[in-house]
Design a protein around this motif. Sequence first.
Motif, PDB file in Angstrom:
ATOM      1  N   LEU A   1       0.962  -1.126   0.040  1.00 47.08           N
ATOM      2  CA  LEU A   1       0.067  -0.054  -0.074  1.00 47.08           C
ATOM      3  C   LEU A   1       0.869   1.293  -0.038  1.00 47.08           C
ATOM      4  CD1 LEU A   1      -3.015   0.402   0.178  1.00 47.08           C
ATOM      5  CD2 LEU A   1      -2.771   0.717   2.668  1.00 47.08           C
ATOM      6  N   ALA A   2       1.984   1.212   0.693  1.00 45.55           N
ATOM      7  CA  ALA A   2       2.910   2.226   0.696  1.00 45.55           C
ATOM      8  C   ALA A   2       3.945   2.493  -0.379  1.00 45.55           C
ATOM      9  CB  ALA A   2       3.637   2.275   2.095  1.00 45.55           C
ATOM     10  N   ASP A   3       4.050   1.360  -1.055  1.00 45.33           N
ATOM     11  CA  ASP A   3       5.046   1.259  -2.107  1.00 45.33           C
ATOM     12  C   ASP A   3       4.671   1.678  -3.515  1.00 45.33           C
ATOM     13  OD1 ASP A   3       7.421   0.861  -3.677  1.00 45.33           O
ATOM     14  OD2 ASP A   3       7.317  -1.497  -3.042  1.00 45.33           O
ATOM     15  N   ALA A   4       5.297   2.789  -3.860  1.00 47.52           N
ATOM     16  CA  ALA A   4       5.080   3.473  -5.375  1.00 47.52           C
ATOM     17  C   ALA A   4       5.319   2.407  -6.367  1.00 47.52           C
ATOM     18  CB  ALA A   4       5.692   4.767  -5.545  1.00 47.52           C
ATOM     19  N   GLY A   5       6.162   1.179  -5.942  1.00 48.16           N
ATOM     20  CA  GLY A   5       6.536   0.250  -6.948  1.00 48.16           C
ATOM     21  C   GLY A   5       5.179  -0.890  -7.333  1.00 48.16           C
ATOM     22  N   SER A   6       4.261  -0.658  -6.213  1.00 48.91           N
ATOM     23  CA  SER A   6       2.955  -1.412  -6.468  1.00 48.91           C
ATOM     24  C   SER A   6       2.194  -0.988  -7.631  1.00 48.91           C
ATOM     25  CB  SER A   6       2.110  -1.724  -5.335  1.00 48.91           C
ATOM     26  OG  SER A   6       2.862  -2.122  -4.207  1.00 48.91           O
ATOM     27  N   ASP A   7       2.467   0.341  -8.153  1.00 50.26           N
ATOM     28  CA  ASP A   7       1.725   0.797  -9.160  1.00 50.26           C
ATOM     29  C   ASP A   7       2.044  -0.056 -10.646  1.00 50.26           C
ATOM     30  OD1 ASP A   7       0.585   2.463 -11.248  1.00 50.26           O
ATOM     31  OD2 ASP A   7       1.751   3.985 -10.882  1.00 50.26           O
ATOM     32  N   LEU A   8       1.601  -0.957 -10.786  1.00 49.37           N
ATOM     33  CA  LEU A   8       2.051  -1.908 -11.925  1.00 49.37           C
ATOM     34  C   LEU A   8       2.017  -1.130 -13.292  1.00 49.37           C
ATOM     35  CD1 LEU A   8       0.702  -5.330 -10.824  1.00 49.37           C
ATOM     36  CD2 LEU A   8       3.002  -4.313 -10.210  1.00 49.37           C
ATOM     37  N   ASP A   9       0.839  -0.559 -13.534  1.00 44.57           N
ATOM     38  CA  ASP A   9       0.962   0.126 -14.968  1.00 44.57           C
ATOM     39  C   ASP A   9       1.419   1.330 -15.241  1.00 44.57           C
ATOM     40  OD1 ASP A   9      -1.216   1.634 -13.729  1.00 44.57           O
ATOM     41  OD2 ASP A   9      -2.950   0.763 -14.461  1.00 44.57           O
ATOM     42  N   LYS A  10       1.925   1.878 -14.021  1.00 45.40           N
ATOM     43  CA  LYS A  10       2.841   3.056 -13.932  1.00 45.40           C
ATOM     44  C   LYS A  10       1.771   4.342 -14.391  1.00 45.40           C
ATOM     45  CE  LYS A  10       6.259   0.763 -12.565  1.00 45.40           C
ATOM     46  NZ  LYS A  10       6.146   0.419 -11.203  1.00 45.40           N
ATOM     47  N   ASP A  11       0.656   4.468 -13.859  1.00 41.74           N
ATOM     48  CA  ASP A  11      -0.090   5.402 -14.398  1.00 41.74           C
ATOM     49  C   ASP A  11      -0.344   6.593 -13.150  1.00 41.74           C
ATOM     50  OD1 ASP A  11      -1.715   4.283 -12.276  1.00 41.74           O
ATOM     51  OD2 ASP A  11      -3.602   4.110 -13.526  1.00 41.74           O
ATOM     52  N   GLY A  12       0.519   6.260 -12.167  1.00 41.76           N
ATOM     53  CA  GLY A  12       0.381   7.249 -10.910  1.00 41.76           C
ATOM     54  C   GLY A  12      -0.479   7.119  -9.913  1.00 41.76           C
ATOM     55  N   LYS A  13      -1.347   6.189 -10.306  1.00 38.14           N
ATOM     56  CA  LYS A  13      -2.133   5.712  -9.198  1.00 38.14           C
ATOM     57  C   LYS A  13      -2.038   4.061  -8.865  1.00 38.14           C
ATOM     58  CE  LYS A  13      -5.294   7.851 -11.864  1.00 38.14           C
ATOM     59  NZ  LYS A  13      -6.596   7.959 -12.425  1.00 38.14           N
ATOM     60  N   THR A  14      -2.115   3.997  -7.441  1.00 32.16           N
ATOM     61  CA  THR A  14      -2.063   2.497  -7.275  1.00 32.16           C
ATOM     62  C   THR A  14      -3.466   1.924  -6.785  1.00 32.16           C
ATOM     63  OG1 THR A  14      -0.054   2.595  -6.409  1.00 32.16           O
ATOM     64  CG2 THR A  14      -1.047   0.723  -5.954  1.00 32.16           C
ATOM     65  N   SER A  15      -4.011   0.908  -7.712  1.00 30.23           N
ATOM     66  CA  SER A  15      -5.394   0.413  -7.595  1.00 30.23           C
ATOM     67  C   SER A  15      -5.387  -0.557  -6.590  1.00 30.23           C
ATOM     68  CB  SER A  15      -5.937  -0.359  -8.764  1.00 30.23           C
ATOM     69  OG  SER A  15      -5.127  -1.188  -9.174  1.00 30.23           O
ATOM     70  N   ILE A  16      -6.656  -1.020  -5.884  1.00 31.86           N
ATOM     71  CA  ILE A  16      -6.540  -2.104  -4.939  1.00 31.86           C
ATOM     72  C   ILE A  16      -6.301  -3.282  -5.518  1.00 31.86           C
ATOM     73  CG2 ILE A  16      -9.093  -2.714  -5.235  1.00 31.86           C
ATOM     74  CD1 ILE A  16      -6.999  -2.213  -1.871  1.00 31.86           C
ATOM     75  N   TRP A  17      -6.354  -3.671  -6.787  1.00 35.72           N
ATOM     76  CA  TRP A  17      -5.788  -4.926  -7.350  1.00 35.72           C
ATOM     77  C   TRP A  17      -4.471  -4.691  -7.362  1.00 35.72           C
ATOM     78  CZ3 TRP A  17      -2.898  -6.335 -11.397  1.00 35.72           C
ATOM     79  CH2 TRP A  17      -2.934  -7.510 -11.571  1.00 35.72           C
ATOM     80  N   GLU A  18      -3.831  -4.000  -7.761  1.00 37.05           N
ATOM     81  CA  GLU A  18      -2.285  -3.726  -7.904  1.00 37.05           C
ATOM     82  C   GLU A  18      -1.696  -3.957  -6.625  1.00 37.05           C
ATOM     83  OE1 GLU A  18      -1.380  -0.412 -11.592  1.00 37.05           O
ATOM     84  OE2 GLU A  18      -2.501   0.241  -9.722  1.00 37.05           O
ATOM     85  N   VAL A  19      -2.377  -3.397  -5.561  1.00 33.82           N
ATOM     86  CA  VAL A  19      -1.822  -3.611  -4.145  1.00 33.82           C
ATOM     87  C   VAL A  19      -2.011  -4.756  -3.893  1.00 33.82           C
ATOM     88  CG1 VAL A  19      -2.379  -3.231  -1.517  1.00 33.82           C
ATOM     89  CG2 VAL A  19      -2.440  -1.324  -3.261  1.00 33.82           C
ATOM     90  N   PHE A  20      -3.376  -5.955  -4.234  1.00 37.06           N
ATOM     91  CA  PHE A  20      -3.484  -7.058  -3.835  1.00 37.06           C
ATOM     92  C   PHE A  20      -2.344  -8.061  -4.643  1.00 37.06           C
ATOM     93  CE2 PHE A  20      -5.582 -11.118  -5.336  1.00 37.06           C
ATOM     94  CZ  PHE A  20      -5.579 -11.839  -4.219  1.00 37.06           C
ATOM     95  N   ALA A  21      -2.068  -7.682  -6.157  1.00 35.36           N
ATOM     96  CA  ALA A  21      -1.197  -8.297  -6.704  1.00 35.36           C
ATOM     97  C   ALA A  21       0.084  -8.609  -6.218  1.00 35.36           C
ATOM     98  CB  ALA A  21      -1.259  -7.925  -8.212  1.00 35.36           C
TER      99      ALA A  21
END
Length: 132
Positions: free
Chosen positions: A92-112
Amino acid sequence: GKDDVALVVLLGHGTYDGDQAKFNLVGPDLTAGDWAVMLGALPGRVVVVNTTESSAPFLAALAAKDRVVITATDTPAQKYATVFPEYFAKALADAGSDLDKDGKTSIWEVFAATSGAVARHYSERAQLVTER
């Protein structure tokens, strides 16, 4: 309001007695059904993340329109302490969780990101996986 998103994260301990799954509290524990009633009163979209052991029954109990439910376990038999909450908080705190690099981290990306980290945790330690 109806356009809001509420994020509910359950951190702590959970139990399942073969009949009811509960989130443990000081005093009476809240069942998955209790949570369904409380969350049903919210007007917007709801994301529920149950990071506890024995959390799988919450998935069916809380499933509803405009709701995302994530559990640390996929069966009620997985009743041992989970590492999911640690990796969820990190993702949740890691910008690297933004898998599609759109500047927003979705709950799906955090879960993945969390799921991958949990799998690595057990693999690196050559331990049996007690959560999924």
